[in-house]
Each structure stands twice: as structure tokens, then as C-alpha cells.
Design a protein around this motif. Structure first.
Motif, mmCIF file in Angstrom:
data_model
loop_
_atom_site.group_PDB
_atom_site.id
_atom_site.type_symbol
_atom_site.label_atom_id
_atom_site.label_comp_id
_atom_site.label_asym_id
_atom_site.label_seq_id
_atom_site.Cartn_x
_atom_site.Cartn_y
_atom_site.Cartn_z
ATOM 1 N N LYS A 36 -65.770 68.891 -36.336
ATOM 2 C CA LYS A 36 -65.657 68.497 -37.733
ATOM 3 C C LYS A 36 -65.926 69.699 -38.622
ATOM 4 C CE LYS A 36 -66.795 63.577 -37.352
ATOM 5 N NZ LYS A 36 -67.713 62.495 -37.805
ATOM 6 N N SER A 38 -66.805 70.751 -42.717
ATOM 7 C CA SER A 38 -67.525 70.065 -43.792
ATOM 8 C C SER A 38 -67.810 70.985 -44.965
ATOM 9 C CB SER A 38 -68.843 69.512 -43.226
ATOM 10 O OG SER A 38 -69.683 69.059 -44.255
ATOM 11 N N VAL A 46 -68.776 66.150 -47.359
ATOM 12 C CA VAL A 46 -67.432 65.668 -47.039
ATOM 13 C C VAL A 46 -67.024 66.319 -45.725
ATOM 14 C CG1 VAL A 46 -65.019 65.574 -47.757
ATOM 15 C CG2 VAL A 46 -66.845 65.404 -49.477
ATOM 16 N N ARG A 48 -64.404 66.128 -42.097
ATOM 17 C CA ARG A 48 -63.203 65.623 -41.462
ATOM 18 C C ARG A 48 -63.085 66.203 -40.055
ATOM 19 N NH1 ARG A 48 -63.768 62.782 -45.096
ATOM 20 N NH2 ARG A 48 -62.285 62.094 -46.703
ATOM 21 N N TYR A 50 -61.099 67.730 -36.818
ATOM 22 C CA TYR A 50 -59.925 68.554 -36.503
ATOM 23 C C TYR A 50 -59.969 68.949 -35.033
ATOM 24 C CZ TYR A 50 -59.205 68.974 -41.520
ATOM 25 O OH TYR A 50 -58.981 68.686 -42.845
ATOM 26 N N GLY A 71 -56.418 64.744 -50.878
ATOM 27 C CA GLY A 71 -57.461 64.820 -49.866
ATOM 28 C C GLY A 71 -58.757 65.370 -50.428
ATOM 29 N N LEU A 73 -61.000 67.103 -48.596
ATOM 30 C CA LEU A 73 -61.398 68.345 -47.962
ATOM 31 C C LEU A 73 -60.235 69.305 -47.698
ATOM 32 C CD1 LEU A 73 -63.761 69.965 -46.768
ATOM 33 C CD2 LEU A 73 -63.281 68.862 -44.559
ATOM 34 N N SER A 74 -59.089 68.785 -47.289
ATOM 35 C CA SER A 74 -58.010 69.675 -46.849
ATOM 36 C C SER A 74 -57.528 70.658 -47.920
ATOM 37 C CB SER A 74 -56.835 68.865 -46.289
ATOM 38 O OG SER A 74 -56.309 67.969 -47.253
ATOM 39 N N TYR A 248 -56.819 59.201 -34.722
ATOM 40 C CA TYR A 248 -57.657 59.897 -35.696
ATOM 41 C C TYR A 248 -57.867 59.088 -36.960
ATOM 42 C CZ TYR A 248 -57.375 64.126 -32.903
ATOM 43 O OH TYR A 248 -57.482 65.031 -31.894
ATOM 44 N N TRP A 249 -56.978 58.129 -37.228
ATOM 45 C CA TRP A 249 -57.191 57.294 -38.411
ATOM 46 C C TRP A 249 -56.522 55.941 -38.201
ATOM 47 C CZ3 TRP A 249 -53.444 61.123 -38.381
ATOM 48 C CH2 TRP A 249 -52.125 60.776 -38.731
#
Length: 249
Positions: A36, A38, A46, A48, A50, A71, A73-74, A248-249
């Protein structure tokens, strides 16, 4: 859990698709696992997940990401440059690994990877190790994207074709535009129609195939359905089968 990493290299595949190579103190991991990334935003963390694109023997963490307009974070990750810092989990996790694939008589001869977009990441990590080449007679990567510019690491995949000409088959599918030697169908439809098997020159069967799937939920559900219709079943630890999935989601 969190450690400080520093960006040492980046690749921009398109205006939204990019890779980051991050130097950080990481625990040993298995190809196919994820970490992850952050940032703290307004006093809130935050984070995510990867997948790691690099093989476990590399002294860094490499991730493939797409910047999503809204998004959290991206977009911030896309703005990172060489020398910038990002927090990263020190331990990778996840079960999308070849260790989860049955061995012996239940293994089969052919390993299939089905991926859309950035979900090709864990398979790139696996392909960069010795294990798939030592365990399977044929390795097939089916890589689906919308546009040709979304085909990340294509040069690396072409090099694998040259290194393992009798063992590795790359099947590309670009749905929104023609691309040299690529199919133009979604992966589930290509499985149902038989286009993918024809292109690969390899037959999908419960006796010979292990299939690992990673990508968007629609592709995963559609591909699983097509494979179930072909007689393959989901691979579970308590009941080994042929279909291994990462969501992943």
C-alpha cells in the motif's frame, strides 16, 4: 507498518498511466503480492493497494498506476518526481501467487494469466521469476486494454517472447482501436467465442490449464463464467481447482 520510501525512477506510459520505482526497506515478498502507498491529507491517512511489478530479487518496489480524475491518492502519486517521498507498507501481502496453484497431477501443463489494465502488474512480477518457466510447458498472458497507449511494459513482454519462443505466448486485445496483431474483443467475449484460444494456439481445459485472473470486476466475473462453462472450477485451498482470482475493488 509504514515506512518512508523515495521515488528513484518513473515511467509515463500515457497522460494518465505511469510507473513508480520506489527505494524503501521492505520485507521479503512473493511475486504477485501487493503493498500500500499512503499520504496524510488533512490529518487523515489516505492509502491504496498497488501490486508490485518487480520480482522479489529487486532492491526496490515498482508499481503501475493510473491517475483517476477524482481519486484521493492517484493524482498525487502522478505528481511525484525523482527524489520525492511516499509512505509505503514495509510488508507485502496477498494470495495472487503461484504458491496457491496446485502442484503435481492437479497442476496441469498450461498457465494462463488474464489481465486488464494495471492488473497486469502481479503477472509481470511472476513472469520475472523462474517459477512459471520451470513448472509449466506453456505460459499465456492475455492482456486487455482500451487503447494501445495503455499497453505498459510491452517491450518487456516482447523480450519474454524472444527469450521463451516455444513456451510464452502473448495475446493482446485493444478494444477501442486497431493495433498490430492484437484482438479487438473484451476478454470474456474472447473466451466465449474461442478467439483467445485460437490466437494463443493453446486450448483451455480442466485437465491441462491453470488460470489466474486479475482486473476490473466485469472482466473477472465474465471470464470466470466463461471458464466455468468450459468445465474449470475455482481453486480453493480445501478444494483445488483451476481458477485463481484477485479482486481489488
Amino acid at each position: 507498518m509504514w515506512t518512508r520510501g523515495q521515488v528513484i525512477e518513473r515511467i509515463d506510459w500515457s497522460d494518465k498511466l505511469f510507473s513508480l520505482r520506489i527505494a524503501a526497506e521492505l520485507a521479503p515478498f512473493i511475486a504477485g503480492q501487493f503493498i500500500k502507498l499512503s499520504q496524510m491529507q488533512d490529518d487523515k491517512r489516505v492509502a491504496r493497494a498497488y501490486s508490485l511489478v518487480n520480482s522479489p530479487d529487486k532492491p526496490y518496489a515498482e508499481v503501475l498506476a493510473v491517475a483517476v480524475e477524482d481519486g484521493l491518492l492517484s493524482p498525487q502519486l502522478q505528481n511525484l518526481g525523482i527524489g520525492d517521498e511516499i509512505e509505503i507498507t514495509s510488508t507485502a501481502t496477498g494470495f495472487m501467487t503461484l504458491a496457491e496453484i496446485p502442484k503435481g497431477e492437479l497442476q496441469g501443463k498450461h498457465l494462463w494469466f488474464l489481465a486488464t489494465g494495471t492488473a497486469v502488474g502481479p503477472f509481470l512480477s511472476m513472469l520475472d521469476t523462474h517459477e512459471p518457466w520451470e513448472r509449466f510447458e506453456k505460459v499465456v498472458l492475455v492482456y486487455g486494454v482500451r487503447e494501445a497507449q495503455d499497453l505498459a511494459y510491452l517491450d518487456k513482454l516482447r523480450e519474454l517472447e524472444r527469450t521463451y519462443p516455444a513456451q510464452f505466448t502473448l495475446v493482446l486485445s485493444v478494444t477501442r482501436e486497431p493495433f498490430a496483431d492484437a484482438l479487438q474483443c473484451r476478454i470474456p467475449e474472447g473466451l466465449v467465442s474461442g478467439e483467445i484460444e485460437k490466437k494463443a494456439g493453446v486450448t483451455l481445459s480442466a485437465a491441462d490449464s491453470q488460470v489466474m485472473i486479475c482486473g476490473n470486476p466485469g472482466m473477472i466475473n465474465g471470464a470466470q463464467s466463461a471458464l466455468l462453462d468450459k468445465g474449470l472450477v475455482k481453486n480453493l485451498r480445501r478444494a483445488p481447482g483451476q481458477i485463481t482470482v484477485e479482486k481489488y475493488w
